[in-house]
Design an enzyme around this catalytic site. Structure first.
Site, PDB file in Angstrom:
ATOM      1  N   ASP A 278       0.815  -1.213   0.000  1.00  0.00           N
ATOM      2  CA  ASP A 278       0.000   0.000   0.000  1.00  0.00           C
ATOM      3  C   ASP A 278       0.856   1.273   0.000  1.00  0.00           C
ATOM      4  OD1 ASP A 278      -2.098  -1.738   0.239  1.00  0.00           O
ATOM      5  OD2 ASP A 278      -2.951  -0.832   2.043  1.00  0.00           O
ATOM      6  N   ASP A 279       0.203   2.375  -0.381  1.00  0.00           N
ATOM      7  CA  ASP A 279       0.665   3.751  -0.146  1.00  0.00           C
ATOM      8  C   ASP A 279       1.725   4.251  -1.111  1.00  0.00           C
ATOM      9  OD1 ASP A 279      -1.111   3.660   1.904  1.00  0.00           O
ATOM     10  OD2 ASP A 279       0.350   3.880   3.517  1.00  0.00           O
TER      11      ASP A 279
ATOM     12  N   HIS B 218      -5.803   2.861  -4.410  1.00  0.00           N
ATOM     13  CA  HIS B 218      -5.835   3.089  -2.956  1.00  0.00           C
ATOM     14  C   HIS B 218      -6.372   4.494  -2.666  1.00  0.00           C
ATOM     15  CE1 HIS B 218      -5.007   1.954   1.081  1.00  0.00           C
ATOM     16  NE2 HIS B 218      -3.903   2.665   1.249  1.00  0.00           N
TER      17      HIS B 218
ATOM     18  N   HIS C  88      -5.767   9.344  -0.104  1.00  0.00           N
ATOM     19  CA  HIS C  88      -5.651   8.497   1.089  1.00  0.00           C
ATOM     20  C   HIS C  88      -6.468   9.072   2.249  1.00  0.00           C
ATOM     21  CE1 HIS C  88      -3.889   5.931   4.261  1.00  0.00           C
ATOM     22  NE2 HIS C  88      -3.616   5.102   3.261  1.00  0.00           N
TER      23      HIS C  88
ATOM     24  N   HIS D  65       3.710  -2.159   3.146  1.00  0.00           N
ATOM     25  CA  HIS D  65       3.660  -0.800   2.610  1.00  0.00           C
ATOM     26  C   HIS D  65       4.927  -0.488   1.820  1.00  0.00           C
ATOM     27  CE1 HIS D  65       0.658  -0.767   5.822  1.00  0.00           C
ATOM     28  NE2 HIS D  65       0.081   0.227   5.177  1.00  0.00           N
TER      29      HIS D  65
END
Length: 438
Positions: free
Chosen positions: A254-255, A305, A309, A399
């Site tokens: 993620d991210d 995603h 965020h 991540h």
């Protein structure tokens, strides 16, 4: 002869008794009891640590307890809940006897004084039994003196069973025939590995620990995990925590993207010939288009995603659609495809988010293992959260931002440990059987 007759009686008990007592094993046909040997053959399974053969002065019950904590019975290297019957056959060859028990199977290896229970669908071991001759020297008195009172005592009608809970979902059982003075055999039993639920109900608990979280934060997380599992069950066609009950897992990140961690993760995945699934933040996609392009061209999934965020449950429907559309446009501009999988920021999801995502052509994919690489960032903790918890179908959360340098270090160890344990690492499209792109 008396012991052999005793064995014949307990093996024909129904599967319900098997799961409760782990002491029965088969159908109406006669299953030969493994021939005990003083020291079983020592072909080692590469993924397991060596088993110690105790001398006469070793505290044998204590050793059996320690081995059970690893999911192993005496004198074999195979781990319940982790290894498969395929691995047993690769190391030990074909068994002397195979029996069907409900939806499971049992195999007997006379030369190794061992038998195993495994699931028909996945081959995962759930029971490892030992008939080592040294067990016949153990009395109930010697067991109690060594490791204390059992957590539970039960019986099958022919045997008394003394059960020790040694680890979550793993029990060590000493089976003593009624009227006998010594142990007949032991069972290391993983109740959580018995696949007695249908695939459509196979929803895993979300696991992973961090010692860096406060007591309040940990309680909040546990509550979120419980609520999220319940929510996923009620939205099983749109929200996924894990894949099917097969020996496959997915690595997800993620991210990202960024210009340091994401490229390093791509290097590691390429080296190990493994495909990952990346949930990129839209505004970062615009910053690092070359990294996004590389991820896609290397065969990894490039997924959504959100754009900023943000917690989508705190946005109205129009704002949710906007977050998804902006991210979709940013990704499509680079790879020519629009993602069809969404991971909501922080995992926060509700009916409004599910409805908006569905309208926009998205499935929501969360996770079943949290490495907590954003909290307790040490490599060892990240690795342990995976290898100590992995189950069939797990979706593993990591991540890929500049703060996750320890994740980069941990990744090769995670991949190698999973592969040694027989897990196939696949992307989410393969794991879940749903489209990654529109």
């Amino acid at each position: 002869m008396k012991k052999f007759k005793s064995f014949l009686k307990w093996i024909i008990l129904p599967i319900t008794i098997l799961i409760i007592s782990a002491c029965g094993a088969t159908n109406e046909t006669t299953t030969p009891k493994p021939t005990p040997t003083s020291t079983a053959a020592s072909t080692a399974l590469p993924s397991a640590s060596p088993t110690v053969t105790p001398s006469e002065d070793v505290d044998f019950p204590r050793l059996l307890l320690d081995l059970a904590r690893e999911g192993k019975a005496a004198d074999n290297e195979f781990i319940v809940g982790r290894n498969t019957i395929k691995q047993v056959r690769q190391e030990w060859g074909e068994p002397d006897k195979v029996d069907a028990v409900g939806s499971g199977m049992y195999v007997t290896y006379n030369g190794y004084a061992s038998s195993f229970g495994y699931n028909q669908s996945s081959g995962l071991l759930f029971d490892a039994r030992s008939y080592d001759l040294r067990l016949q020297k153990l009395t109930l008195e010697s067991i109690l003196k060594s490791i204390g009172n059992p957590d539970k005592t039960t019986e099958t009608g022919t045997d008394d069973i003394y059960v020790y809970n040694v680890k979550q979902d793993i029990q060590l059982k000493f089976i003593i025939p009624k009227g006998a003075n010594s142990v007949d055999h032991t069972s290391v039993f993983s109740a959580g590995s018995v696949q007695n639920v249908s695939e459509e109900n196979y929803v895993l608990d979300i696991v992973g620990k961090s010692n860096a979280l406060s007591s309040k934060a940990w309680t909040t997380m546990l509550d979120w995990r419980k609520r999220t599992k319940t929510f996923a069950k009620t939205h099983k066609n749109n929200v996924f925590l894990n894949g099917p009950n097969e020996k496959r897992v997915a690595l997800t990140f993620d991210d990202g993207p960024d210009d340091q961690t994401t490229p390093a993760i791509l290097d590691s995945l390429e080296k190990h010939k493994v495909r990952g699934s990346f949930f990129f933040i839209g505004k970062h996609v615009k910053q690092y288009p070359d990294v996004v392009k590389r991820a896609y061209e290397n065969g990894h999934l490039v997924l959504s995603h959100s754009y900023n965020h943000v917690d989508l449950t705190k946005k109205n429907s129009d704002q949710i659609h906007s977050e998804l559309k902006e991210t979709e446009d940013a990704i499509k501009e680079i790879i020519g495809k629009a993602p069809a999988m969404l991971r909501t920021p922080y995992g926060e999801t509700d009916d409004k988010v599910v409805s908006a995502a569905k309208q926009d052509g998205y499935s929501i994919v969360l996770w079943s293992i949290d490495t907590l690489d954003w909290s307790q960032k040490e490599m060892d903790n990240i690795v342990n959260n995976v290898v100590s918890n992995v189950r069939n179908g797990d979706i593993i959360l990591m991540h890929s931002t500049k703060e996750q340098s320890e994740t980069v270090k941990a990744l090769p160890y995670i991949i190698e440990a999973l592969q040694k344990d027989g897990y196939k690492i696949v992307d989410l499209e393969t794991l879940l059987g749903i489209q990654a792109y529109k």
